[in-house]
Write a protein that holds these residues in place. Structure first.
Motif, PDB file in Angstrom:
ATOM      1  N   ALA A   1       0.869  -1.324  -0.042  1.00 59.52           N
ATOM      2  CA  ALA A   1       0.183   0.025   0.033  1.00 59.52           C
ATOM      3  C   ALA A   1       0.960   1.202   0.037  1.00 59.52           C
ATOM      4  O   ALA A   1       0.480   2.070  -0.596  1.00 59.52           O
ATOM      5  N   ARG A   2       2.005   1.153   0.795  1.00 59.30           N
ATOM      6  CA  ARG A   2       2.813   2.532   0.865  1.00 59.30           C
ATOM      7  C   ARG A   2       3.751   2.600  -0.585  1.00 59.30           C
ATOM      8  O   ARG A   2       3.614   3.779  -1.188  1.00 59.30           O
ATOM      9  N   LEU A   3       4.138   1.421  -0.977  1.00 64.40           N
ATOM     10  CA  LEU A   3       4.888   1.386  -2.248  1.00 64.40           C
ATOM     11  C   LEU A   3       3.956   2.050  -3.356  1.00 64.40           C
ATOM     12  O   LEU A   3       4.453   2.948  -4.177  1.00 64.40           O
ATOM     13  N   GLY A   4       2.761   1.730  -3.563  1.00 64.87           N
ATOM     14  CA  GLY A   4       1.709   2.227  -4.431  1.00 64.87           C
ATOM     15  C   GLY A   4       2.358   1.880  -5.739  1.00 64.87           C
ATOM     16  O   GLY A   4       2.754   0.696  -6.305  1.00 64.87           O
ATOM     17  N   GLU A   5       2.200   2.725  -6.879  1.00 65.10           N
ATOM     18  CA  GLU A   5       2.657   2.480  -8.192  1.00 65.10           C
ATOM     19  C   GLU A   5       4.178   2.774  -8.297  1.00 65.10           C
ATOM     20  O   GLU A   5       4.529   2.705  -9.530  1.00 65.10           O
TER      21      GLU A   5
ATOM     22  N   ALA B   1      -7.129   4.324  16.101  1.00 58.22           N
ATOM     23  CA  ALA B   1      -6.256   5.543  15.252  1.00 58.22           C
ATOM     24  C   ALA B   1      -5.051   5.223  14.566  1.00 58.22           C
ATOM     25  O   ALA B   1      -4.667   5.563  13.694  1.00 58.22           O
ATOM     26  N   MET B   2      -4.503   4.071  15.371  1.00 57.83           N
ATOM     27  CA  MET B   2      -3.129   3.647  14.689  1.00 57.83           C
ATOM     28  C   MET B   2      -3.493   3.150  13.361  1.00 57.83           C
ATOM     29  O   MET B   2      -2.496   2.825  12.520  1.00 57.83           O
ATOM     30  N   LYS B   3      -4.439   2.605  13.140  1.00 59.54           N
ATOM     31  CA  LYS B   3      -4.708   1.828  12.062  1.00 59.54           C
ATOM     32  C   LYS B   3      -5.529   2.650  10.950  1.00 59.54           C
ATOM     33  O   LYS B   3      -5.984   2.230   9.775  1.00 59.54           O
ATOM     34  N   ALA B   4      -5.904   3.756  11.274  1.00 59.78           N
ATOM     35  CA  ALA B   4      -6.679   4.892  10.369  1.00 59.78           C
ATOM     36  C   ALA B   4      -5.541   5.822   9.498  1.00 59.78           C
ATOM     37  O   ALA B   4      -4.564   5.586   9.834  1.00 59.78           O
ATOM     38  N   PRO B   5      -6.285   6.012   8.318  1.00 64.73           N
ATOM     39  CA  PRO B   5      -5.324   6.765   7.113  1.00 64.73           C
ATOM     40  C   PRO B   5      -4.475   7.663   7.783  1.00 64.73           C
ATOM     41  O   PRO B   5      -3.293   7.945   7.241  1.00 64.73           O
TER      42      PRO B   5
END
Lengths: 218, 218
Positions: free
Chosen positions: A148-152, B44-48
């Motif tokens: 998710a962090r790496l994305g594209e 909150a730790m798992k929120a965007p």
């Protein structure tokens, strides 16, 4: 200045590149630094001469002039700080690249190692059924967060860095289990790392050692 | 410049100082830097908003101006590189101190965490008898190697450094199991760390948060 690293005389993986000297070789190749290798047997790793430079009796180590370092992350960072090619010039980007190095060895590698060790050695034991799915799920969570962090993007923070070098190296441990291919974005990320000429030279160099070894089946 | 770190709104250890924000607080106290703390709930730790600064949904993070870092080792190193008190001036000694930081999180912490988690959560399970002694033996081996290297010295490489800060923090995880006291030289080493005024301020600060929490039993 001559750089000398240590590596297994005979790697437990028979040359698949998972022994940690491959990470140091890769960093040295990215930085275009020549180096020498001293091969160490399992007996020699536990002997006083080696323990003097590596208190935990492992490989790799890295020696140059009067400095002897152990611990792969520290060696890669040491190389990256002193030579171009592994850390960005901008101070903030540099701090973020180092963050990925620590994330690789402290957040990703421990659950990956625990899972791959159980996958390798415990599949025939009664606890396999209970433990392995839990260990795999823990790894999958981390992989999905990383993807998710790496994305594209191609690399974790802009240009390729020592953070990617360490992360790709840690993720490579998962290939044999099939779990890496379950997250295609990370499988592609790892493949980008492996395609780098510096990685290919590092991989070939460690393979050459293990092909020479009579018990590696070459 | 304001430094803001994150910490658990309610630490799983109820304030024993084992949550990783204590390591960052300790580093900031050694460097004599003021800081603010933003407490984060498990939700909150798992929120965007939190995942944007910590991709793995954990604490601590460290924000200053336009830089946001996660991963405790990276944060401590970032502080140590920019302020006096945590890394020696000599380049080789500095590289060795960083080596101990990586050794703490990659060589000591993984087997220690695996052992302490099994000790906490698996003692009532059938596999306990088989698995726990093996995990404990693995930790003991590392502790004895570390004690052999420490010898009669106060700290791992001359003066106290970020390497000791990380190593003491990792070893503290073992205290409840009794295993730390089985290696008196390391028990004394940890006690020296805990006696430092900066550690005591960091410990008190995290305890104050958890004492305020209604479920912490204060």
């Amino acid at each position: 200045m001559t750089i000398t690293i240590t590596a297994f005389e005979r790697s437990p993986d028979g040359g698949k590149g998972l022994a940690r000297d491959t990470r140091v070789r890769w960093a040295l190749e990215e930085a275009q630094l020549p180096y020498e290798v001293r091969l160490v047997s399992f007996e020699a790793m536990k002997a006083p001469a080696h323990l003097a430079i590596h208190p935990f009796g492992q490989i790799p180590t890295c020696e140059e002039d009067d400095l002897a370092l152990f611990e792969t992350g520290a060696i890669v960072l040491h190389i990256a700080e002193r030579h171009a090619g592994l850390l960005p010039a901008d101070a903030n980007a540099r701090a973020r690249a180092i963050t990925w190095m620590f994330a690789a060895v402290n957040t990703l590698e421990p659950p990956i190692l625990e899972f791959t060790m159980a996958w390798l050695f415990e599949r025939d034991k009664p606890r396999y059924e209970e433990r392995l799915p839990m260990l795999k799920a823990r790894v999958r969570t981390r992989l999905e967060q990383l993807a998710a962090r790496l994305g594209e993007a191609d690399w974790l923070d802009g240009a390729f860095s020592a953070g990617d070098l360490m992360m790709v190296s840690v993720l490579l441990r998962l290939r044999a289990t099939g779990v890496l291919d379950e997250v295609p974005r990370l499988a592609a990320y790892v493949a980008r790392g492996e395609a780098r000429p510096a990685y290919r030279r590092a991989f070939a160099a460690q393979l050459a050692v293990n092909k020479r070894s009579p018990e590696a089946g070459a």
